[in-house]
Design an enzyme around this catalytic site. Sequence first.
Site, short mmCIF file in Angstrom:
data_model
loop_
_atom_site.label_atom_id
_atom_site.label_comp_id
_atom_site.label_asym_id
_atom_site.label_seq_id
_atom_site.Cartn_x
_atom_site.Cartn_y
_atom_site.Cartn_z
N SER A 43 52.75 38.58 -66.65
CA SER A 43 52.35 39.99 -66.54
C SER A 43 51.43 40.22 -65.35
CB SER A 43 51.59 40.35 -67.83
OG SER A 43 50.83 41.51 -67.64
N GLU A 61 48.94 41.94 -65.49
CA GLU A 61 47.56 41.93 -66.00
C GLU A 61 46.86 40.62 -65.62
OE1 GLU A 61 45.65 44.32 -67.69
OE2 GLU A 61 47.28 45.65 -67.15
N TYR A 89 43.96 39.46 -73.30
CA TYR A 89 45.42 39.47 -73.12
C TYR A 89 45.78 38.82 -71.78
CZ TYR A 89 50.01 41.34 -71.86
OH TYR A 89 51.30 41.46 -71.43
#
Length: 327
Positions: free
Chosen positions: A127, A129, A151
Site C-alpha cells: 500500500s 500508506e 496499518y
Amino acid sequence: MPRALITGITGQDGLYLSELLLAKGYEVYGLIRGQNNPKYELVQRTVPDVKLLTGDLTDLSSLLRALEVSQPDEVYNLGAISFVAYSWENAMLTSDVTGKGVLNVLEAVRLYSKDDPTKVRFYQASSSEMFGKVQEVPQRESTLLWPRSPYGVAKVFGHYMTINYRESYGMHASSGILFNHESPRRGPEFVTRKVSQAVARIKLGLQDEIVMGNLDAKRDWGFAGDYVEAMWRMLQQDTADDYVVATGETHSIKELLDVAFGAVGIEDWSGYVRQDPRFMRPAEVELLIGDPEKARTVLGWEPKVGFSELVAMMVESDLAEQRAAGR
Ligand code: GDP
C-alpha cells in the site's frame, strides 16, 4: 484452466479481481472468514462462479487446507484490516492480520510448494500508506518507507516479508504498492465513498450535512477496476518484482468535495460540510502521489479512469442506490 486463490474476496478488489480472472477463464477460489460472515451473500450474488472456502489469515492450518483444496497457480493476498483510522484503536489486531497474516500466507505457500518453489505465483497487496511521511515526490519503488499508522507499519512488514521469501526461497512473490483505489464498491468508511454517499443523500434531501476530518490531505486516487489488472499482469511476468501502481496525479479532499458536489449541480458546498476533530488522525499522511513508470514500461499497464470520471461514477451509483432504497 488456471486456478487462483484470493484472500480478501469480500472486499472491492476481491470482487473486481474475481470478475477479471473469471473472464480470463480461471477457476477462482475465495477465502472467506468467520462464522456467518455477513458478506457471504454479497460475494455469491456478485460473482456466483467463485468457490468459497472458509479460512482466516491468522490460522496457518486453514490456509494450508485452502491451498490443498484449490491447488492454485496464483495466490492473491488481498485480505487485511484495511481502514487506517481504525488501526490506532486496534494496533495489535491490525498487526496480526495485516502484517503477520502475510507471513502466514507466504509460509503456507512455501510449505505447499516445497518440491518447486515457483509452483505458485504470489501477489501481496502492499500500500502507498507505507510511504506515510513521504521522503520523495513522487513516490516510487525505491522511495524510503516511513509509515504513519499501525496499518502502514503492518503493511511494511508484509512488503518486506514478501521480498524476503522471494530472495530466501526463490518464490515468485510480487508486491504491488497500490495507491488509493476506489469504486462504487468501496466501503463507506473511506473518504471517497463517504463523500459520494453523502452527496447523493444531500441531493435527494435525505441528509443535511457531512462531517469530515482533514480537508487538506492529498491522495493519488485511481479506479479499483483498473488496478486489479496490474495485479494480474505482475503474476504473468517471468520474474517476480515490486511495482508502484498509481495515476501520477494528486488531489486534495477539498477537490474531491468540489467534483462530487459538482456532479449533482452544487457549486458551493461550504454550507453542507462541517469539520470535526473526531475524524482527524493522530498522525496524518499529507501527500501521496505515485510514479507508475515501472508498471507502465514493464507491465504495459495504464489507468483508464481519471479522477473526475471516478468520482462522478461513484456519485451516480450512490444516487441510484439511494433512490432504489427509498422506493
Ligand atoms: P487512506 O488514505 O487509506 O487513509 O484512505 P481514507 O479514504 O480513509 O482517507 C484519505 C484521506 O482523507 C486521509 O488523509 C484522511 O485523513 C482524509 N479524511 C478527511 N476526512 C475524512 C473522513 O471523514 N473520513 C475518512 N476516512 N478520511 C477522511
